[in-house]
Structures are given as structure tokens and as C-alpha cells.
Write an enzyme that holds these catalytic residues in place. Structure first.
Site, PDB file in Angstrom:
ATOM      1  N   LYS A  58      58.913  46.496  79.706  1.00  0.00           N
ATOM      2  CA  LYS A  58      59.760  46.390  78.510  1.00  0.00           C
ATOM      3  C   LYS A  58      59.305  45.239  77.613  1.00  0.00           C
ATOM      4  O   LYS A  58      59.871  45.032  76.540  1.00  0.00           O
ATOM      5  CB  LYS A  58      61.210  46.142  78.943  1.00  0.00           C
ATOM      6  CG  LYS A  58      62.136  47.347  78.788  1.00  0.00           C
ATOM      7  CD  LYS A  58      63.573  46.901  78.976  1.00  0.00           C
ATOM      8  CE  LYS A  58      64.586  47.936  78.546  1.00  0.00           C
ATOM      9  NZ  LYS A  58      65.963  47.444  78.743  1.00  0.00           N
TER      10      LYS A  58
ATOM     11  N   ARG B  39      79.229  50.018  76.196  1.00  0.00           N
ATOM     12  CA  ARG B  39      79.677  49.686  74.849  1.00  0.00           C
ATOM     13  C   ARG B  39      80.073  50.969  74.132  1.00  0.00           C
ATOM     14  O   ARG B  39      81.182  51.443  74.269  1.00  0.00           O
ATOM     15  CB  ARG B  39      78.584  48.926  74.089  1.00  0.00           C
ATOM     16  CG  ARG B  39      78.480  47.473  74.500  1.00  0.00           C
ATOM     17  CD  ARG B  39      77.156  46.871  74.148  1.00  0.00           C
ATOM     18  NE  ARG B  39      76.084  47.532  74.877  1.00  0.00           N
ATOM     19  CZ  ARG B  39      74.820  47.158  74.839  1.00  0.00           C
ATOM     20  NH1 ARG B  39      74.454  46.170  74.074  1.00  0.00           N
ATOM     21  NH2 ARG B  39      73.916  47.791  75.554  1.00  0.00           N
TER      22      ARG B  39
HETATM   23  P1  ADP Z   1      69.409  46.863  80.478  1.00  0.00           P
HETATM   24  O1  ADP Z   1      67.961  46.680  80.185  1.00  0.00           O
HETATM   25  O2  ADP Z   1      69.716  47.189  81.909  1.00  0.00           O
HETATM   26  O3  ADP Z   1      70.180  47.734  79.507  1.00  0.00           O
HETATM   27  P2  ADP Z   1      70.884  44.667  79.320  1.00  0.00           P
HETATM   28  O4  ADP Z   1      70.695  43.215  79.583  1.00  0.00           O
HETATM   29  O5  ADP Z   1      70.655  45.127  77.925  1.00  0.00           O
HETATM   30  O6  ADP Z   1      69.958  45.382  80.338  1.00  0.00           O
HETATM   31  O7  ADP Z   1      72.337  45.100  79.760  1.00  0.00           O
HETATM   32  C1  ADP Z   1      72.809  44.951  81.067  1.00  0.00           C
HETATM   33  C2  ADP Z   1      74.146  45.634  81.182  1.00  0.00           C
HETATM   34  O8  ADP Z   1      75.106  44.972  80.358  1.00  0.00           O
HETATM   35  C3  ADP Z   1      74.159  47.090  80.723  1.00  0.00           C
HETATM   36  O9  ADP Z   1      75.048  47.794  81.554  1.00  0.00           O
HETATM   37  C4  ADP Z   1      74.692  46.998  79.313  1.00  0.00           C
HETATM   38  O10 ADP Z   1      75.315  48.196  78.918  1.00  0.00           O
HETATM   39  C5  ADP Z   1      75.701  45.878  79.454  1.00  0.00           C
HETATM   40  N1  ADP Z   1      75.975  45.188  78.209  1.00  0.00           N
HETATM   41  C6  ADP Z   1      75.095  44.695  77.325  1.00  0.00           C
HETATM   42  N2  ADP Z   1      75.723  44.127  76.260  1.00  0.00           N
HETATM   43  C7  ADP Z   1      77.061  44.281  76.492  1.00  0.00           C
HETATM   44  C8  ADP Z   1      78.250  43.946  75.764  1.00  0.00           C
HETATM   45  N3  ADP Z   1      78.204  43.365  74.564  1.00  0.00           N
HETATM   46  N4  ADP Z   1      79.443  44.251  76.316  1.00  0.00           N
HETATM   47  C9  ADP Z   1      79.495  44.880  77.516  1.00  0.00           C
HETATM   48  N5  ADP Z   1      78.426  45.246  78.242  1.00  0.00           N
HETATM   49  C10 ADP Z   1      77.219  44.955  77.744  1.00  0.00           C
END
Ligand code: ADP
Length: 163
Positions: A41, A93
Site C-alpha cells: 500500500k 463509516r
Molecule cells: P485499513 O487499511 O485496514 O482500512 P485504516 O487505518 O484505514 O486501515 O482503518 C482501520 C479501521 O478503522 C477500518 O475498519 C476503518 O473502517 C476504521 N476507521 C477508519 N477511520 C474511521 C473513522 N473515522 N471512524 C470509525 N472507523 C474508522
């Protein structure tokens, strides 16, 4: 002992992630935050720094004693088995998250049907926060303190100045 894993890239950790961590910690005895290595990624922050930022944020939480932060090198289900986890926690989300999570859950639950995957809805004030947009806003010189901690905002500034 109920062990939960909250996996993610955390590139960087946001207030949305922290809200999920706080709530997830109430559901399990121990919460393991799995910081995905995710070399493919091409994360903005190297793994070491993502781990360090998550650790710093976790220290500020009242549930800190029941939370550990670990690198997640490969397949989530393999990691979950190694850690003896009962449950995996993901944040949801908008509808846009749903499609992807639905597919992943289908695959993962076939890899190991014993481990439940639980979704926590994002609270409305953090619904719109994503690490991707935080990086975009910060790169364009915007103030991101509403979305991430001051420490993370400073780390973004430093990384962008160096880039
Ligand atoms: P990934 O690469 O696994 O999507 P992220 O760091 O983007 O990793 O997200 C990790 C988790 O946190 C995922 O389940 C994502 O949907 C959730 N997540 C990310 N941002 C938010 C937010 N603002 N509120 C709630 N959950 C979130």
C-alpha cells in the site's frame, strides 16, 4: 479472557480510530491493535513511526492497561490465530466502507469461522475522517488538528516538510 484485534494501516492514526479503540476496549479483556505492515500500500509513514504514533495515543486512554500495539505482518486471520483472538473489530463509516468490509468478512470468516468479526459504527462527528483525507489536507497546508492529535499533526508537518 476475551482477546480482540483491531487491525488497520493507521497511516496515521486519527480521532476516528481512537474512538473505535476506546469503544472496542470496553468489549474485550485485552485489545491488540494490529498495525498492518502493508508494504504494497506504500504507506506515507514507515511502520516504526505508525507503531510509535499509535502507542503514544493509546497511552492517553483510560483503558491503556488493557491495550497492546503490535505489528501485523501478513494475513489478518493468521495473526488472529497466533494471538488467540476471539474477535476482530472493524470500524464502519459510510456505505463506501460496507462493500469492502462485506467482502473481507466473507473471506475471513471462511478462513476461520471461529473468530467473530464485529463492526462498530463511527460516531457522527468522526464519520468523515479518513487517514487518506487527513494526509491530503496536511499536504495542501491545511490544519488537521480537528482530525488527529497534536503529536500526529506535528509528525505530518515534519514528514511533509522533508518530502
Ligand atoms: P485499513 O487499511 O485496514 O482500512 P485504516 O487505518 O484505514 O486501515 O482503518 C482501520 C479501521 O478503522 C477500518 O475498519 C476503518 O473502517 C476504521 N476507521 C477508519 N477511520 C474511521 C473513522 N473515522 N471512524 C470509525 N472507523 C474508522
Amino acid at each position: 479472557m476475551r482477546i480482540g484485534i483491531y487491525p488497520g494501516t493507521f497511516d496515521p492514526i486519527t480521532k476516528g480510530h481512537l474512538d473505535i479503540i476506546n469503544r472496542a476496549a470496553k468489549l474485550v479483556d485485552q485489545l491488540i491493535i494490529g498495525v498492518a505492515v502493508n508494504e504494497n500500500k506504500a504507506p506515507f509513514f514507515p511502520l516504526d513511526q505508525r507503531l510509535e504514533m499509535v502507542e503514544e495515543e493509546v497511552k492517553t486512554l483510560s483503558a491503556a492497561d488493557s491495550i497492546v500495539v503490535k505489528p501485523l505482518p501478513g494475513l489478518l486471520m493468521t495473526f488472529a490465530e497466533e494471538q488467540n483472538a476471539n474477535v476482530i473489530i472493524r470500524g464502519l463509516r459510510a456505505v463506501s466502507d460496507f462493500e469492502y468490509e462485506f467482502q473481507m468478512t466473507g473471506m475471513n470468516s471462511r478462513l476461520n469461522p471461529e473468530i467473530e468479526i464485529v463492526f462498530l459504527m463511527a460516531v457522527d462527528k468522526y464519520q468523515f475522517i479518513s487517514s487518506r483525507l487527513v494526509k491530503e489536507v496536511a499536504t495542501l497546508g491545511g490544519d488537521v488538528k480537528a482530525f488527529v492529535s497534536e503529536t500526529v499533526a506535528d509528525a505530518l508537518k515534519t514528514a511533509i516538510a522533508k518530502a
